[in-house]
Design a protein around this motif. Sequence first.
Motif, PDB file in Angstrom:
ATOM      1  N   VAL A   1      32.158  33.338  56.568  1.00 12.09           N
ATOM      2  CA  VAL A   1      32.496  33.031  55.176  1.00 12.09           C
ATOM      3  C   VAL A   1      31.687  33.892  54.210  1.00 12.09           C
ATOM      4  CG1 VAL A   1      33.259  30.673  55.665  1.00 12.09           C
ATOM      5  CG2 VAL A   1      30.874  31.075  55.041  1.00 12.09           C
ATOM      6  N   ILE A   2      30.495  34.316  54.612  1.00 11.61           N
ATOM      7  CA  ILE A   2      29.720  35.233  53.771  1.00 11.61           C
ATOM      8  C   ILE A   2      30.461  36.567  53.643  1.00 11.61           C
ATOM      9  CG2 ILE A   2      27.624  36.657  53.666  1.00 11.61           C
ATOM     10  CD1 ILE A   2      26.084  34.273  54.829  1.00 11.61           C
ATOM     11  N   ILE A   3      30.970  37.079  54.761  1.00 11.53           N
ATOM     12  CA  ILE A   3      31.725  38.331  54.726  1.00 11.53           C
ATOM     13  C   ILE A   3      33.027  38.149  53.961  1.00 11.53           C
ATOM     14  CG2 ILE A   3      32.891  40.095  56.102  1.00 11.53           C
ATOM     15  CD1 ILE A   3      29.828  40.196  56.216  1.00 11.53           C
ATOM     16  N   TRP A   4      33.756  37.078  54.260  1.00 15.49           N
ATOM     17  CA  TRP A   4      35.032  36.839  53.582  1.00 15.49           C
ATOM     18  C   TRP A   4      34.839  36.632  52.087  1.00 15.49           C
ATOM     19  CZ3 TRP A   4      37.712  32.981  57.501  1.00 15.49           C
ATOM     20  CH2 TRP A   4      38.196  33.716  58.591  1.00 15.49           C
ATOM     21  N   GLY A   5      33.741  36.006  51.700  1.00 15.73           N
ATOM     22  CA  GLY A   5      33.466  35.820  50.288  1.00 15.73           C
ATOM     23  C   GLY A   5      33.109  37.113  49.576  1.00 15.73           C
ATOM     24  N   SER A   6      32.736  38.129  50.352  1.00 18.63           N
ATOM     25  CA  SER A   6      32.359  39.429  49.779  1.00 18.63           C
ATOM     26  C   SER A   6      33.508  40.432  49.775  1.00 18.63           C
ATOM     27  CB  SER A   6      31.196  40.032  50.577  1.00 18.63           C
ATOM     28  OG  SER A   6      30.111  39.126  50.685  1.00 18.63           O
ATOM     29  N   THR A   7      34.565  40.160  50.551  1.00 12.76           N
ATOM     30  CA  THR A   7      35.635  41.148  50.702  1.00 12.76           C
ATOM     31  C   THR A   7      36.409  41.394  49.408  1.00 12.76           C
ATOM     32  OG1 THR A   7      37.103  39.390  51.495  1.00 12.76           O
ATOM     33  CG2 THR A   7      35.993  40.723  53.162  1.00 12.76           C
ATOM     34  N   PHE A   8      36.363  40.437  48.463  1.00 11.67           N
ATOM     35  CA  PHE A   8      37.134  40.618  47.242  1.00 11.67           C
ATOM     36  C   PHE A   8      36.668  41.848  46.468  1.00 11.67           C
ATOM     37  CE2 PHE A   8      33.625  39.257  44.759  1.00 11.67           C
ATOM     38  CZ  PHE A   8      33.926  39.561  43.429  1.00 11.67           C
ATOM     39  N   ILE A   9      35.387  42.200  46.599  1.00 12.87           N
ATOM     40  CA  ILE A   9      34.871  43.377  45.891  1.00 12.87           C
ATOM     41  C   ILE A   9      35.548  44.638  46.415  1.00 12.87           C
ATOM     42  CG2 ILE A   9      32.820  44.785  45.460  1.00 12.87           C
ATOM     43  CD1 ILE A   9      31.169  42.263  45.546  1.00 12.87           C
ATOM     44  N   SER A  10      35.628  44.750  47.739  1.00 12.32           N
ATOM     45  CA  SER A  10      36.305  45.892  48.338  1.00 12.32           C
ATOM     46  C   SER A  10      37.783  45.915  47.961  1.00 12.32           C
ATOM     47  CB  SER A  10      36.166  45.853  49.863  1.00 12.32           C
ATOM     48  OG  SER A  10      34.821  46.022  50.246  1.00 12.32           O
ATOM     49  N   SER A  11      38.424  44.747  48.010  1.00 12.60           N
ATOM     50  CA  SER A  11      39.841  44.685  47.655  1.00 12.60           C
ATOM     51  C   SER A  11      40.063  45.086  46.198  1.00 12.60           C
ATOM     52  CB  SER A  11      40.379  43.271  47.896  1.00 12.60           C
ATOM     53  OG  SER A  11      40.286  42.924  49.254  1.00 12.60           O
ATOM     54  N   LYS A  12      39.181  44.630  45.339  1.00 14.53           N
ATOM     55  CA  LYS A  12      39.311  44.929  43.912  1.00 14.53           C
ATOM     56  C   LYS A  12      39.211  46.427  43.659  1.00 14.53           C
ATOM     57  CE  LYS A  12      37.661  43.200  39.451  1.00 14.53           C
ATOM     58  NZ  LYS A  12      36.729  42.252  38.789  1.00 14.53           N
ATOM     59  N   LYS A  13      38.316  47.094  44.374  1.00 15.76           N
ATOM     60  CA  LYS A  13      38.167  48.541  44.213  1.00 15.76           C
ATOM     61  C   LYS A  13      39.355  49.302  44.809  1.00 15.76           C
ATOM     62  CE  LYS A  13      33.120  48.478  44.009  1.00 15.76           C
ATOM     63  NZ  LYS A  13      31.846  48.903  44.636  1.00 15.76           N
ATOM     64  N   LEU A  14      39.906  48.807  45.904  1.00 13.73           N
ATOM     65  CA  LEU A  14      41.029  49.484  46.549  1.00 13.73           C
ATOM     66  C   LEU A  14      42.337  49.306  45.786  1.00 13.73           C
ATOM     67  CD1 LEU A  14      40.272  48.651  50.290  1.00 13.73           C
ATOM     68  CD2 LEU A  14      40.081  50.881  49.183  1.00 13.73           C
ATOM     69  N   LEU A  15      42.442  48.226  45.001  1.00 16.13           N
ATOM     70  CA  LEU A  15      43.659  47.980  44.234  1.00 16.13           C
ATOM     71  C   LEU A  15      43.912  49.055  43.180  1.00 16.13           C
ATOM     72  CD1 LEU A  15      43.528  44.109  43.787  1.00 16.13           C
ATOM     73  CD2 LEU A  15      45.304  45.406  44.971  1.00 16.13           C
ATOM     74  N   VAL A  16      42.905  49.871  42.898  1.00 13.11           N
ATOM     75  CA  VAL A  16      43.082  50.993  41.972  1.00 13.11           C
ATOM     76  C   VAL A  16      44.039  52.024  42.575  1.00 13.11           C
ATOM     77  CG1 VAL A  16      41.908  52.880  40.774  1.00 13.11           C
ATOM     78  CG2 VAL A  16      40.789  50.647  40.990  1.00 13.11           C
ATOM     79  N   PHE A  17      44.050  52.136  43.899  1.00 10.22           N
ATOM     80  CA  PHE A  17      44.839  53.162  44.585  1.00 10.22           C
ATOM     81  C   PHE A  17      46.011  52.600  45.394  1.00 10.22           C
ATOM     82  CE2 PHE A  17      40.342  54.421  44.462  1.00 10.22           C
ATOM     83  CZ  PHE A  17      40.418  55.590  43.726  1.00 10.22           C
ATOM     84  N   TYR A  18      45.896  51.347  45.847  1.00  5.86           N
ATOM     85  CA  TYR A  18      46.878  50.805  46.784  1.00  5.86           C
ATOM     86  C   TYR A  18      47.421  49.460  46.306  1.00  5.86           C
ATOM     87  CZ  TYR A  18      44.775  54.291  49.867  1.00  5.86           C
ATOM     88  OH  TYR A  18      44.307  55.465  50.404  1.00  5.86           O
ATOM     89  N   THR A  19      48.600  49.124  46.790  1.00  3.85           N
ATOM     90  CA  THR A  19      49.176  47.809  46.510  1.00  3.85           C
ATOM     91  C   THR A  19      48.542  46.782  47.447  1.00  3.85           C
ATOM     92  OG1 THR A  19      50.977  47.979  48.133  1.00  3.85           O
ATOM     93  CG2 THR A  19      51.371  48.924  45.948  1.00  3.85           C
ATOM     94  N   PRO A  20      48.630  45.493  47.109  1.00  4.50           N
ATOM     95  CA  PRO A  20      48.082  44.470  48.004  1.00  4.50           C
ATOM     96  C   PRO A  20      48.660  44.539  49.416  1.00  4.50           C
ATOM     97  CG  PRO A  20      48.542  43.517  45.860  1.00  4.50           C
ATOM     98  CD  PRO A  20      49.094  44.911  45.838  1.00  4.50           C
ATOM     99  N   ALA A  21      49.959  44.816  49.537  1.00  2.47           N
ATOM    100  CA  ALA A  21      50.587  44.894  50.862  1.00  2.47           C
ATOM    101  C   ALA A  21      50.056  46.091  51.648  1.00  2.47           C
ATOM    102  CB  ALA A  21      52.104  44.992  50.716  1.00  2.47           C
ATOM    103  N   GLN A  22      49.815  47.212  50.964  1.00  2.00           N
ATOM    104  CA  GLN A  22      49.274  48.396  51.643  1.00  2.00           C
ATOM    105  C   GLN A  22      47.853  48.141  52.134  1.00  2.00           C
ATOM    106  OE1 GLN A  22      49.782  51.281  48.511  1.00  2.00           O
ATOM    107  NE2 GLN A  22      51.745  52.009  49.314  1.00  2.00           N
TER     108      GLN A  22
END
Length: 297
Positions: free
Chosen positions: A17-38
């Motif tokens: 849960v510590i890792i899963w709670g931190s993954t949103f930061i990576s997702s937020k940065k990747l959303l600049v280039f990719y769609t959620p499905a990608q």
Amino acid sequence: MKRHEKLTGCFFAIFTVIIWGSTFISSKKLLVFYTPAQIMLTRFLLAYFSLWLLRPRRLSLTGRQELVFLLLGLTGCSIYFYTENTALTYTLTANVSIIVAAAPVFTAVIAHFTGEERFRRNTLWGFLIAFTGVVLVVCNGTFVLKLNPRGDLLALCAAGSWAVYSVLLRRTSHGMDAVLVTRRTLFWGALTAVPLVLLDGVPYPAAPLLTPSVLGNFLFLGLLGSGICSVFWNRAFHLLGVVFTNNFIYLTPFITIVTAWVFLKEPISPLALLGAGLITAGVVAAQMGPKEKTASV
């Protein structure tokens, strides 16, 4: 349950849960280039191939078992992530976080009616206490909640999907290698994510992958978030039980705002800290069972 098994299971669950709670930061940065499905498809593929390297042997399954793993890939991977991420485009992040936080109690109800684990009174009390804390943490001092039927219903579908996945995984994977089970689930998760990527109709940009930060975020999501942590979560299920393990999900919102404070400099309010205390109390209350009676001599 042996003490060392319980401690090992708690370690697996808390680490996850510590890792899963931190993954949103990576997702937020990747959303600049990719769609959620990608992003979803890429992390599943990375996790799948990394687990092949970790355990390079096949999992022998019957046709019926393969169908069950298809359902696991749908409920625990593609449907869960797609409905949760799509919900964010229709409703507030706070709404999604609070609704998805109800997944543990949904799990307890399904586990009870499928005969997997009995629903205990402490589970309900723990949910009420922890859920109150989740609301305080998610709002983080700003009580702005606005109902949006479409987005909120999608978030509810995500919570229900995770609950079905949890109980199904517990019933199906007993006696199987956790790495092989996770890998097969990710295979179907990736396969069922392909149509969602195609429906977006957006070309997959390869150039950003050459950027260290983009590649690093994908590796974090894929290798750790979807790969190792999924294996750990599977092991926690077998050591602690599906209801016990899923109660640790209540901690995720607080971990998320702490990582946002550390990496994105987002503030933490005193109410969020109070919420963290309530979440912890709720998790502890939910785990407490009736005392075993000692035989008189």
